[in-house]
Design a protein around this motif. Structure first.
Motif, PDB file in Angstrom:
ATOM      1  N   UNK A 184       0.721  -1.143   0.150  1.00 61.61           N
ATOM      2  CA  UNK A 184      -0.038   0.024  -0.102  1.00 61.61           C
ATOM      3  C   UNK A 184       0.896   1.316  -0.022  1.00 61.61           C
ATOM      4  N   UNK A 185       1.948   1.362   0.796  1.00 61.53           N
ATOM      5  CA  UNK A 185       2.721   2.440   1.043  1.00 61.53           C
ATOM      6  C   UNK A 185       4.415   2.330   0.731  1.00 61.53           C
ATOM      7  N   UNK A 186       4.394   1.214  -0.179  1.00 61.80           N
ATOM      8  CA  UNK A 186       5.959   1.065  -0.406  1.00 61.80           C
ATOM      9  C   UNK A 186       6.084  -0.135  -1.579  1.00 61.80           C
ATOM     10  N   UNK A 187       7.313  -0.089  -2.035  1.00 58.59           N
ATOM     11  CA  UNK A 187       7.900  -1.117  -2.862  1.00 58.59           C
ATOM     12  C   UNK A 187       8.047  -2.538  -2.226  1.00 58.59           C
ATOM     13  N   UNK A 241      12.277 -14.148   2.670  1.00 63.98           N
ATOM     14  CA  UNK A 241      12.081 -13.008   3.193  1.00 63.98           C
ATOM     15  C   UNK A 241      11.022 -12.011   2.355  1.00 63.98           C
ATOM     16  N   UNK A 242      10.310 -11.395   3.031  1.00 65.21           N
ATOM     17  CA  UNK A 242       9.639 -10.280   2.129  1.00 65.21           C
ATOM     18  C   UNK A 242       9.837  -8.977   2.875  1.00 65.21           C
ATOM     19  N   UNK A 243       9.932  -7.872   2.150  1.00 69.55           N
ATOM     20  CA  UNK A 243      10.115  -6.565   2.867  1.00 69.55           C
ATOM     21  C   UNK A 243       9.572  -5.398   2.088  1.00 69.55           C
ATOM     22  N   UNK A 244       8.937  -4.495   2.385  1.00 65.29           N
ATOM     23  CA  UNK A 244       8.385  -3.271   1.881  1.00 65.29           C
ATOM     24  C   UNK A 244       9.621  -2.266   2.231  1.00 65.29           C
ATOM     25  N   UNK A 245       9.723  -1.147   1.317  1.00 67.78           N
ATOM     26  CA  UNK A 245      10.512   0.123   1.443  1.00 67.78           C
ATOM     27  C   UNK A 245       9.780   1.260   1.088  1.00 67.78           C
ATOM     28  N   UNK A 248      10.327   7.087   4.244  1.00 65.14           N
ATOM     29  CA  UNK A 248      10.023   7.313   5.797  1.00 65.14           C
ATOM     30  C   UNK A 248      10.546   6.221   6.559  1.00 65.14           C
ATOM     31  N   UNK A 249      10.088   4.927   6.257  1.00 62.10           N
ATOM     32  CA  UNK A 249      10.274   4.018   7.060  1.00 62.10           C
ATOM     33  C   UNK A 249      11.604   3.163   6.912  1.00 62.10           C
ATOM     34  N   UNK A 250      11.823   3.387   5.655  1.00 62.68           N
ATOM     35  CA  UNK A 250      13.311   2.650   5.286  1.00 62.68           C
ATOM     36  C   UNK A 250      12.998   1.404   4.757  1.00 62.68           C
ATOM     37  N   UNK A 251      12.978   0.271   5.547  1.00 61.27           N
ATOM     38  CA  UNK A 251      12.745  -1.199   5.289  1.00 61.27           C
ATOM     39  C   UNK A 251      11.824  -1.541   6.240  1.00 61.27           C
TER      40      UNK A 251
END
Length: 281
Positions: A184-187, A241-245, A248-251
């Protein structure tokens, strides 16, 4: 205090007309920026993305919109709001001046800048539970317009409501080809073994600044290979692993998707390098 077209005024004085084109037709874009100790993080990348977005939307770029001018506008507002020594989120909104219906009567733009205090000067890992699910009620459209930070974010809004109603921390958005595009708010980044994968811009993912910087970071590592390719929903449960970037948050590590839980070792490693990159920017 906010900056409205170069004038710093009280927020309650920054009234927008009912004919505002961003409000009526989503005829606007925005840029979200992180500022630490008076330094605009990755400013060159933000500036050129903003200029590129304005050109794509056929907006006239004001003559004064140099990188030096806009950076000065940002830092003056931060100082006015007493945030010079405080981590700050800055949001720049640019929208076409009012006039016309779908077809505008002008290509000139207005803008305003706002500031928001942040908690941490640099990125930290959130290790709390972070569960996601696919949002399939509506699809993103692959192509250039979806890569922009435009004010047309209704799919993100509906996905946020879906996540809240179903106790998820985020949702993953899907395009018309049924490929997983982003959060929603990141790659989105998918780690499997030594390969780190993210959707290419052609799939309709946001042209994220943190995405770009992380691609640069990964490209310098001998231990990992970056792949920009379409992400199938079936790959998610096979990932390590899955992560969003985002800027503002970074990772943001994802801890659970359906029955699969994930670790965050690579996310932590990359976050340290992202912080180092931010310090050198």
């Amino acid at each position: 205090m906010v900056n409205f077209e170069g004038n710093i005024i009280e927020e309650q004085e920054a009234n927008i007309s009912l004919n505002n084109r961003s409000f009526n037709y989503a005829d606007g874009i925005f840029e979200t920026i992180r500022v630490i100790n008076g330094k605009v993080m990755f400013w060159e990348d933000h500036y050129f993305r903003l200029m590129s977005s304005m050109r794509i939307l056929r907006m006239n770029i004001p003559m004064e919109f140099s990188p030096e001018f806009l950076e000065e506008q940002i830092l003056q507002l931060i100082e006015k709001n007493g945030l010079s020594n405080t981590p700050t989120k800055v949001k720049i909104n640019v929208f076409r001046k009012e006039g016309g219906l779908y077809r505008p009567t002008t290509r000139e733009v207005s803008y305003f800048i706002r500031t928001f205090e942040l908690e941490n000067p640099f990125y930290t890992i959130n290790e709390e539970d972070y569960e996601v699910e696919l949002f399939k009620d509506h699809y993103l459209t692959s192509g250039l317009l979806s890569t922009l930070k435009s004010t047309n974010k209704i799919i993100n809004v509906l996905a946020s409501i879906y996540a809240e109603e179903n106790d998820y921390q985020n949702c993953l958005l899907v395009n018309e080809k049924k490929s997983v595009v982003e959060g929603i708010n990141g790659n989105l980044f998918v780690v499997k073994g030594n390969t780190i994968k993210t959707a290419p811009l052609e799939e309709g993912c946001l042209n994220g600044i943190t995405r770009k910087k992380l691609i640069e970071v990964i490209g310098k590592l001998d231990d990992f290979t970056l792949e920009e390719a379409a992400v199938s929903p079936f790959e998610l449960q096979k990932a390590d692993e899955l992560f969003l970037t985002n800027v503002i948050t970074g990772i943001q590590p994802i801890t659970k998707y359906r029955k699969k839980t994930f670790e965050n070792k690579v996310a932590k490693q990359l976050l340290a390098k992202l912080n180092a990159s931010a310090r050198l920017a």
